[in-house]
Write a protein that holds these residues in place. Sequence first.
Motif, PDB file in Angstrom:
ATOM      1  N   ARG A 253       0.833  -1.212   0.000  1.00 37.97           N
ATOM      2  CA  ARG A 253       0.000   0.000   0.000  1.00 37.97           C
ATOM      3  C   ARG A 253       0.871   1.268   0.000  1.00 37.97           C
ATOM      4  O   ARG A 253       0.513   2.286  -0.615  1.00 37.97           O
ATOM      5  CB  ARG A 253      -0.935   0.013   1.216  1.00 37.97           C
ATOM      6  CG  ARG A 253      -2.132  -0.887   1.059  1.00 37.97           C
ATOM      7  CD  ARG A 253      -3.102  -0.742   2.212  1.00 37.97           C
ATOM      8  NE  ARG A 253      -4.232  -1.625   2.050  1.00 37.97           N
ATOM      9  CZ  ARG A 253      -5.305  -1.379   1.312  1.00 37.97           C
ATOM     10  NH1 ARG A 253      -5.375  -0.221   0.648  1.00 37.97           N
ATOM     11  NH2 ARG A 253      -6.292  -2.231   1.221  1.00 37.97           N
ATOM     12  N   PHE A 254       1.994   1.209   0.700  1.00 34.34           N
ATOM     13  CA  PHE A 254       2.906   2.358   0.708  1.00 34.34           C
ATOM     14  C   PHE A 254       3.426   2.634  -0.700  1.00 34.34           C
ATOM     15  O   PHE A 254       3.436   3.790  -1.167  1.00 34.34           O
ATOM     16  CB  PHE A 254       4.075   2.076   1.653  1.00 34.34           C
ATOM     17  CG  PHE A 254       5.140   3.135   1.633  1.00 34.34           C
ATOM     18  CD1 PHE A 254       4.923   4.374   2.232  1.00 34.34           C
ATOM     19  CD2 PHE A 254       6.359   2.908   0.998  1.00 34.34           C
ATOM     20  CE1 PHE A 254       5.907   5.365   2.202  1.00 34.34           C
ATOM     21  CE2 PHE A 254       7.336   3.886   0.966  1.00 34.34           C
ATOM     22  CZ  PHE A 254       7.107   5.119   1.573  1.00 34.34           C
ATOM     23  N   VAL A 255       3.837   1.575  -1.381  1.00 33.89           N
ATOM     24  CA  VAL A 255       4.309   1.734  -2.765  1.00 33.89           C
ATOM     25  C   VAL A 255       3.179   2.241  -3.647  1.00 33.89           C
ATOM     26  O   VAL A 255       3.374   3.129  -4.496  1.00 33.89           O
ATOM     27  CB  VAL A 255       4.859   0.390  -3.304  1.00 33.89           C
ATOM     28  CG1 VAL A 255       5.265   0.542  -4.768  1.00 33.89           C
ATOM     29  CG2 VAL A 255       6.044  -0.070  -2.470  1.00 33.89           C
ATOM     30  N   ASN A 256       1.973   1.721  -3.431  1.00 33.35           N
ATOM     31  CA  ASN A 256       0.822   2.152  -4.234  1.00 33.35           C
ATOM     32  C   ASN A 256       0.496   3.624  -4.000  1.00 33.35           C
ATOM     33  O   ASN A 256       0.067   4.342  -4.922  1.00 33.35           O
ATOM     34  CB  ASN A 256      -0.397   1.294  -3.899  1.00 33.35           C
ATOM     35  CG  ASN A 256      -0.184  -0.168  -4.250  1.00 33.35           C
ATOM     36  OD1 ASN A 256       0.703  -0.482  -5.039  1.00 33.35           O
ATOM     37  ND2 ASN A 256      -0.978  -1.056  -3.673  1.00 33.35           N
ATOM     38  N   GLY A 257       0.687   4.073  -2.751  1.00 27.68           N
ATOM     39  CA  GLY A 257       0.472   5.491  -2.450  1.00 27.68           C
ATOM     40  C   GLY A 257       1.426   6.371  -3.235  1.00 27.68           C
ATOM     41  O   GLY A 257       1.042   7.451  -3.720  1.00 27.68           O
ATOM     42  N   LEU A 258       2.672   5.906  -3.343  1.00 27.08           N
ATOM     43  CA  LEU A 258       3.647   6.650  -4.143  1.00 27.08           C
ATOM     44  C   LEU A 258       3.220   6.724  -5.608  1.00 27.08           C
ATOM     45  O   LEU A 258       3.337   7.775  -6.261  1.00 27.08           O
ATOM     46  CB  LEU A 258       5.023   5.985  -4.038  1.00 27.08           C
ATOM     47  CG  LEU A 258       5.702   5.998  -2.665  1.00 27.08           C
ATOM     48  CD1 LEU A 258       7.041   5.245  -2.724  1.00 27.08           C
ATOM     49  CD2 LEU A 258       5.940   7.436  -2.191  1.00 27.08           C
ATOM     50  N   VAL A 259       2.718   5.608  -6.122  1.00 20.48           N
ATOM     51  CA  VAL A 259       2.261   5.562  -7.517  1.00 20.48           C
ATOM     52  C   VAL A 259       1.102   6.536  -7.721  1.00 20.48           C
ATOM     53  O   VAL A 259       1.078   7.307  -8.688  1.00 20.48           O
ATOM     54  CB  VAL A 259       1.831   4.127  -7.897  1.00 20.48           C
ATOM     55  CG1 VAL A 259       1.216   4.101  -9.284  1.00 20.48           C
ATOM     56  CG2 VAL A 259       3.016   3.177  -7.833  1.00 20.48           C
ATOM     57  N   TYR A 260       0.127   6.525  -6.808  1.00 25.85           N
ATOM     58  CA  TYR A 260      -1.049   7.385  -6.931  1.00 25.85           C
ATOM     59  C   TYR A 260      -0.646   8.867  -6.886  1.00 25.85           C
ATOM     60  O   TYR A 260      -1.159   9.695  -7.646  1.00 25.85           O
ATOM     61  CB  TYR A 260      -2.024   7.068  -5.802  1.00 25.85           C
ATOM     62  CG  TYR A 260      -3.409   7.644  -6.002  1.00 25.85           C
ATOM     63  CD1 TYR A 260      -4.335   6.991  -6.802  1.00 25.85           C
ATOM     64  CD2 TYR A 260      -3.789   8.827  -5.369  1.00 25.85           C
ATOM     65  CE1 TYR A 260      -5.606   7.507  -6.988  1.00 25.85           C
ATOM     66  CE2 TYR A 260      -5.063   9.350  -5.551  1.00 25.85           C
ATOM     67  CZ  TYR A 260      -5.976   8.692  -6.363  1.00 25.85           C
ATOM     68  OH  TYR A 260      -7.235   9.204  -6.542  1.00 25.85           O
ATOM     69  N   THR A 261       0.292   9.181  -5.986  1.00 25.44           N
ATOM     70  CA  THR A 261       0.777  10.562  -5.874  1.00 25.44           C
ATOM     71  C   THR A 261       1.448  11.002  -7.169  1.00 25.44           C
ATOM     72  O   THR A 261       1.230  12.129  -7.662  1.00 25.44           O
ATOM     73  CB  THR A 261       1.778  10.677  -4.708  1.00 25.44           C
ATOM     74  OG1 THR A 261       1.155  10.227  -3.504  1.00 25.44           O
ATOM     75  CG2 THR A 261       2.257  12.108  -4.546  1.00 25.44           C
ATOM     76  N   ALA A 262       2.272  10.133  -7.731  1.00 27.76           N
ATOM     77  CA  ALA A 262       2.968  10.453  -8.981  1.00 27.76           C
ATOM     78  C   ALA A 262       1.979  10.702 -10.109  1.00 27.76           C
ATOM     79  O   ALA A 262       2.122  11.653 -10.900  1.00 27.76           O
ATOM     80  CB  ALA A 262       3.920   9.325  -9.357  1.00 27.76           C
ATOM     81  N   VAL A 263       0.936   9.881 -10.174  1.00 28.79           N
ATOM     82  CA  VAL A 263      -0.094  10.057 -11.217  1.00 28.79           C
ATOM     83  C   VAL A 263      -0.802  11.390 -11.037  1.00 28.79           C
ATOM     84  O   VAL A 263      -1.046  12.129 -12.006  1.00 28.79           O
ATOM     85  CB  VAL A 263      -1.108   8.894 -11.169  1.00 28.79           C
ATOM     86  CG1 VAL A 263      -2.308   9.184 -12.073  1.00 28.79           C
ATOM     87  CG2 VAL A 263      -0.454   7.593 -11.594  1.00 28.79           C
ATOM     88  N   GLY A 264      -1.151  11.741  -9.778  1.00 25.79           N
ATOM     89  CA  GLY A 264      -1.843  13.005  -9.524  1.00 25.79           C
ATOM     90  C   GLY A 264      -1.010  14.208  -9.944  1.00 25.79           C
ATOM     91  O   GLY A 264      -1.516  15.142 -10.575  1.00 25.79           O
ATOM     92  N   ILE A 265       0.290  14.175  -9.595  1.00 28.37           N
ATOM     93  CA  ILE A 265       1.164  15.325  -9.915  1.00 28.37           C
ATOM     94  C   ILE A 265       1.357  15.456 -11.430  1.00 28.37           C
ATOM     95  O   ILE A 265       1.123  16.535 -12.008  1.00 28.37           O
ATOM     96  CB  ILE A 265       2.519  15.178  -9.203  1.00 28.37           C
ATOM     97  CG1 ILE A 265       2.319  15.271  -7.678  1.00 28.37           C
ATOM     98  CG2 ILE A 265       3.504  16.229  -9.697  1.00 28.37           C
ATOM     99  CD1 ILE A 265       3.557  14.940  -6.864  1.00 28.37           C
TER     100      ILE A 265
END
Length: 580
Positions: A253-265
Amino acid sequence: MGKNKDTMKRVLKFISPYKAKIIIMLLTALVTVGFTLYTPILIGNGVDNIVGPGNVNVAGLLKVLGTLAVVVIGNAVSQWVMNLLTNQVTYSVVQDVRSQAFAHLQEVPVSYIDANQPGDILSRIVSDVSQFSDGLLMGFTQLFTGVLTIFGTIGFMLSISVKIAVIVILLTPISLFVASFIAGRTFRMFQEQSEKRAEMTSIVEELVGNQKIVQAFSYEERANERFGKVNEELRVCGIKAIFFSSITNPSTRFVNGLVYTAVGIFGAFTVIRGGMTVGQLTSFLNYANQYTKPFNEISGVVTELENALACAKRLFDFIDTPVQEPDAPGAIELEKADGRVNVENVSFSYRKEVPLLTDISIDVKPGQRIAIVGPTGCGKTTMINLLMRFYDVDEGQILVSGHPVKELTRDSLRRNFGMVLQETWLKAGTIRENIAYGKPDATLEEVMEAARHAHAHSFIKRMPNGYDTVISEGGGNISQGQKQLLCIARVMLMHPAMLILDEATSSIDTRTEVKVQKAFAELMEGRTSFIVAHRLSTIQEADLILVMKDGNIIEQGKHEELLAKKGFYANLYESQFAVS
């Protein structure tokens, strides 16, 4: 998972009979994933139809909402069908595995049962199969849909923005690596947990089944210590297994959070530059969330599968234990034995390094009563085990009616012996069912007649419901003597060609014993009988008394002859009847 490949192949063999249902299930899973992946597109279109206050495309929005309603309902229906089929396949497979394990239990040699704790076998057939079914259920429902969702999401993301999709795809393997790294180390821990669980089951089964003995010898404190030790070991290995398996999800989930943040930015900058609409960014964020979610589920599934495969391996190890030597090709069905039994130069030992019976020879004529006496551990009960072919001889041979027992089918051999042991066993059920255990089609009159001969009829009639009185497993709600009388009645109902009585009256009071001995005398009339006894008063009328010591027959003859020899038997007899 590599080391579990063989176990997985065997699991797939059990699944293969349900191919049709699995194909339908996979198709419904495909439909479910398709609906799930189409939903973000509709949401994005809906967002694009709401440009701003006073500038809303109502007709377009209503069309999107109508399509979305159809998709949601279709998704719910397909998911229901998929789960229904998944449950049917899973529990059918579990039923097949458990049935095969129990059928195998009927074929393993007695030596295996003697050498292993009943609780461990029970744990493999009951607890391990349940754990296996849980993992299989998760594997079906989440693994396949998760993989489909991942690949489907990649396709949709690439259709919206190749650059952002590439970012998501490059970052995701970190999540996979974390999950596989942790899951690869949980198998051994779950296997240890299964073994400790089996050990605990064995201890509980032993102590619950013998609670009177536990209390009689004030063993409660030591019982608590034994249980507490295994319970603590199970707690420790259970915590380790659950801890290492539980950190999988937070890590991914931590890695997925990083992915989601990158997509948003990156998505926000792309919208500002006019590279995509706000609705498309909304769809992309939904896809990014959907794309990472299966990795969380798959990591959980992998952990469950590791546990399931560890349990399956223990179960398959049991199923792979060698079965008893099958009946010889063309084995003879012994319809009615004539009573001749020949033991020719038989040697046997339970462990090769500890000899027990050595070069035993006996010739038994039809209708003879053979008593076997001797000190504890001399081989009396072992002789019975060999006659019934619970064990096979190491050297020599045993013949019944002129046929070597290895050339007879086990079933037909054992049908010709009626056996009453010192250790009584009754199943949970009515008294009538217990007496008719070997002859389930017996009429009530036949059952009552057998009970009368065994002198059990009078106490049965005093029971609340007579012959329909229900007794617990092992007969815990009746006395030891009553249990033994029911076991005697069970044999009397069968009218076997030969009898084996191993301390058959040891738990009966003296007065009843006299009556039962008369009943036995009637039953033994014309039948070859083997009587194992410690109380020498019960075998004085035997045609032949075999006196055993240290695995050898050291004396044989009739009661008076052996007393006249003033040998070992005479000493045994005098020690029992010595007058102080």
